[in-house]
Enzyme design. Structure first.
Site, PDB file in Angstrom:
ATOM      1  N   CYS A 170      14.974  -1.042 -54.662  1.00  0.00           N
ATOM      2  CA  CYS A 170      13.608  -0.934 -54.562  1.00  0.00           C
ATOM      3  C   CYS A 170      12.977  -0.588 -55.620  1.00  0.00           C
ATOM      4  CB  CYS A 170      13.174   0.043 -53.317  1.00  0.00           C
ATOM      5  SG  CYS A 170      14.086  -0.277 -51.804  1.00  0.00           S
ATOM      6  N   ASN A 198       8.854  -2.135 -45.594  1.00  0.00           N
ATOM      7  CA  ASN A 198       9.381  -1.979 -46.934  1.00  0.00           C
ATOM      8  C   ASN A 198      10.070  -3.189 -47.158  1.00  0.00           C
ATOM      9  OD1 ASN A 198      11.253  -1.209 -48.903  1.00  0.00           O
ATOM     10  ND2 ASN A 198      12.187   0.623 -47.786  1.00  0.00           N
ATOM     11  N   HIS A 201       6.594   2.343 -54.598  1.00  0.00           N
ATOM     12  CA  HIS A 201       7.204   1.630 -53.707  1.00  0.00           C
ATOM     13  C   HIS A 201       6.945   1.814 -52.158  1.00  0.00           C
ATOM     14  CE1 HIS A 201      10.418  -0.069 -51.518  1.00  0.00           C
ATOM     15  NE2 HIS A 201      11.186   0.949 -51.192  1.00  0.00           N
TER      16      HIS A 201
HETATM   17  N1  ACO Z   1      12.886   4.357 -32.512  1.00  0.00           N
HETATM   18  C1  ACO Z   1      12.953   5.403 -31.693  1.00  0.00           C
HETATM   19  N2  ACO Z   1      13.896   6.318 -31.928  1.00  0.00           N
HETATM   20  C2  ACO Z   1      14.716   6.184 -33.170  1.00  0.00           C
HETATM   21  C3  ACO Z   1      14.435   5.167 -33.882  1.00  0.00           C
HETATM   22  C4  ACO Z   1      13.744   4.119 -33.651  1.00  0.00           C
HETATM   23  N3  ACO Z   1      13.438   3.147 -34.236  1.00  0.00           N
HETATM   24  N4  ACO Z   1      15.169   5.560 -35.000  1.00  0.00           N
HETATM   25  C5  ACO Z   1      15.745   6.577 -34.795  1.00  0.00           C
HETATM   26  N5  ACO Z   1      15.263   7.385 -33.452  1.00  0.00           N
HETATM   27  C6  ACO Z   1      15.582   8.399 -33.016  1.00  0.00           C
HETATM   28  C7  ACO Z   1      17.134   9.142 -33.376  1.00  0.00           C
HETATM   29  O1  ACO Z   1      18.111   8.273 -32.643  1.00  0.00           O
HETATM   30  C8  ACO Z   1      16.996  10.329 -33.409  1.00  0.00           C
HETATM   31  O2  ACO Z   1      17.164  10.729 -31.945  1.00  0.00           O
HETATM   32  P1  ACO Z   1      18.231  11.955 -31.535  1.00  0.00           P
HETATM   33  O3  ACO Z   1      17.110  13.007 -31.883  1.00  0.00           O
HETATM   34  O4  ACO Z   1      18.076  11.802 -30.094  1.00  0.00           O
HETATM   35  O5  ACO Z   1      19.260  11.863 -32.136  1.00  0.00           O
HETATM   36  C9  ACO Z   1      15.592  10.663 -33.738  1.00  0.00           C
HETATM   37  O6  ACO Z   1      14.847   9.331 -33.509  1.00  0.00           O
HETATM   38  C10 ACO Z   1      15.374  11.018 -34.913  1.00  0.00           C
HETATM   39  O7  ACO Z   1      16.002  10.390 -35.905  1.00  0.00           O
HETATM   40  P2  ACO Z   1      16.003  10.611 -37.401  1.00  0.00           P
HETATM   41  O8  ACO Z   1      16.875   9.783 -37.998  1.00  0.00           O
HETATM   42  O9  ACO Z   1      16.474  12.175 -37.800  1.00  0.00           O
HETATM   43  O10 ACO Z   1      14.482  10.618 -37.687  1.00  0.00           O
HETATM   44  P3  ACO Z   1      13.685  10.952 -39.009  1.00  0.00           P
HETATM   45  O11 ACO Z   1      12.444  11.985 -38.669  1.00  0.00           O
HETATM   46  O12 ACO Z   1      14.394  11.404 -40.109  1.00  0.00           O
HETATM   47  O13 ACO Z   1      12.956   9.575 -39.260  1.00  0.00           O
HETATM   48  C11 ACO Z   1      13.072   7.989 -41.036  1.00  0.00           C
HETATM   49  C12 ACO Z   1      13.537   8.240 -39.687  1.00  0.00           C
HETATM   50  C13 ACO Z   1      11.894   7.192 -40.682  1.00  0.00           C
HETATM   51  C14 ACO Z   1      14.133   6.501 -41.348  1.00  0.00           C
HETATM   52  C15 ACO Z   1      13.133   8.847 -42.035  1.00  0.00           C
HETATM   53  O14 ACO Z   1      14.304   9.817 -42.379  1.00  0.00           O
HETATM   54  C16 ACO Z   1      12.830   8.270 -43.464  1.00  0.00           C
HETATM   55  O15 ACO Z   1      11.464   7.741 -43.525  1.00  0.00           O
HETATM   56  N6  ACO Z   1      13.582   8.096 -44.294  1.00  0.00           N
HETATM   57  C17 ACO Z   1      13.284   7.558 -45.626  1.00  0.00           C
HETATM   58  C18 ACO Z   1      13.985   6.312 -45.625  1.00  0.00           C
HETATM   59  C19 ACO Z   1      13.685   5.080 -46.097  1.00  0.00           C
HETATM   60  O16 ACO Z   1      12.439   4.983 -46.119  1.00  0.00           O
HETATM   61  N7  ACO Z   1      14.483   4.216 -46.280  1.00  0.00           N
HETATM   62  C20 ACO Z   1      14.186   2.932 -46.947  1.00  0.00           C
HETATM   63  C21 ACO Z   1      15.199   2.297 -47.671  1.00  0.00           C
HETATM   64  S1  ACO Z   1      15.489   3.154 -49.021  1.00  0.00           S
HETATM   65  C22 ACO Z   1      14.056   3.116 -49.903  1.00  0.00           C
HETATM   66  O17 ACO Z   1      13.297   1.912 -49.832  1.00  0.00           O
HETATM   67  C23 ACO Z   1      13.876   4.017 -50.725  1.00  0.00           C
END
Ligand code: ACO
Length: 340
Positions: free
Chosen positions: A121, A291, A261
């Protein structure tokens, strides 16, 4: 690595832009019919509402070539004036040869060298620094820098924690020489290989070639530790932006438009807060594209230009962060006319 033009008597600038996205739109509601998720969860955690999906008939090079043609058309420049095609991608048409070579053949850029740059990215922002160095040194005059990815083909569509995040697209920037007061003023590039597995595609390379077992287990696909990536982005990217500004004696209050990004709205908001920059100076289009990896910054730049937000003389800062983990920031004084 911090760089600015210390030797040459000319700078490099983006002088034209073009973009291409697949026609097929995949909304959050449609995704919720395929995996256990909801529009509410995706919007509240990421800001994404829909993304474009390329499907089996469209490749990364197809989108890259279209974006390239549009950038050249906007500039009124023939393809044979290009010295280099640099394609930032981690989802090229082939493991090798480079997708840049496919584009070179398609657009008939007969004089151009061509290679790919794999910084995920951050790729387009790394590429801006590459292109600037070639032009500032006088080695090249016209470079087409493309950011293109179709990560929908690397996603495990059974994994709701990642498949909701990504979309496909390509953006292209024509980069040419301008006077030294304009264009790309400074760049900061960085990487932390200790975090290789924070977001990665484990299979398909020489360490773990695709096997019948991987296919039978349907385990192929990118993997991510979302929280680790989130923490990394919010910490590292603002620091890189501050360092790049410092290189040229500017402050965050000098920024007219911040084009980062487009991973996640919450990440953009947290970064803006750290930098004390109001959100109306932060360009956002991830709600419509998700993304798009290396494509996200050039897609955002192209749409920012279409919306009249890139004015000659304004200070535009771009920043990328992603797998590697890698990061890059560029400070530009926007030069002259460009089109989308
Ligand atoms: N729909 C519903 N529930 C979901 C989903 C979904 N799509 N995905 C995960 N969950 C659930 C999980 O199972 C978890 O449930 P649990 O509590 O019962 O175990 C709950 O939601 C929380 O999951 P987390 O992974 O802790 O959620 P978080 O608040 O961290 O959000 C996210 C996840 C949005 C991915 C966040 O961590 C984030 O934005 N991270 C940055 C990652 C990113 O942007 N990556 C892109 C690629 S790399 C880059 O471009 C830089």
């Amino acid at each position: 690595m911090n760089r600015k033009n210390r030797a040459g008597n000319q700078n490099a600038a983006i002088v034209a832009l073009g973009m291409a996205v697949p026609e097929t739109v995949l909304t959050n509601e449609q995704l919720a019919e395929q995996v256990d998720t909801s529009n509410e969860w995706i919007v509240s955690r990421t800001g994404i509402r829909e993304r474009r999906i390329s499907g089996s008939s469209t490749t990364t090079a197809d989108l890259a070539a279209l974006a390239a043609e549009r950038a050249l058309q906007a500039a009124g420049m023939p393809a044979d004036a290009l010295d280099l095609i640099l394609c930032a991608t981690t989802s090229g048409d082939y493991l090798w040869p480079a997708t840049a070579c496919v584009v070179q053949q398609r657009i008939r850029a007969v004089r151009a060298a061509a290679y790919d740059l794999a910084a995920a990215c951050s790729g387009f922002c790394y590429g801006l620094a590459n292109a600037a160095a070639f032009i500032e040194s006088g080695a090249m005059r016209n470079i087409l820098l493309i950011g293109a990815d179709t990560l929908s083909k690397h996603v495990n569509w059974n994994d709701r924690s990642t498949c909701v995040l990504f979309g496909d697209g390509a953006g292209a920037a024509l980069i040419s020489a301008v006077p030294k007061s304009e264009g790309i003023l400074a760049s900061v590039l960085g990487a932390n290989g200790d975090k290789l597995q924070a977001v990665w595609l484990p299979d398909g390379g020489s360490r773990s070639p695709i096997t019948a077992q991987i296919l039978a287990e349907s385990s192929f696909g990118l993997q991510m530790n979302g929280r680790e990536v989130y923490r990394f982005c919010v910490e590292v990217a603002p620091q890189a932006i501050l360092e790049a500004l410092c290189e040229v004696g500017l402050k965050t209050s000098d920024i007219d438009l911040l084009v980062m990004h487009q991973a996640n709205l919450r990440i953009l908001q947290a970064m803006a807060e750290r930098l004390d920059i109001p959100m109306d100076k932060v360009f956002v289009n991830l709600d419509r594209y998700g993304n798009t990896s290396a494509a996200s910054v050039p897609l955002a730049l192209t749409e920012a230009h279409q919306q009249g937000k890139l004015k000659p003389g304004s200070i535009v800062v771009t920043a990328g962060f992603g797998a590697g983990l890698t990061w890059a920031a560029n400070v530009m004084r926007w030069a002259g006319e460009s089109n989308g």
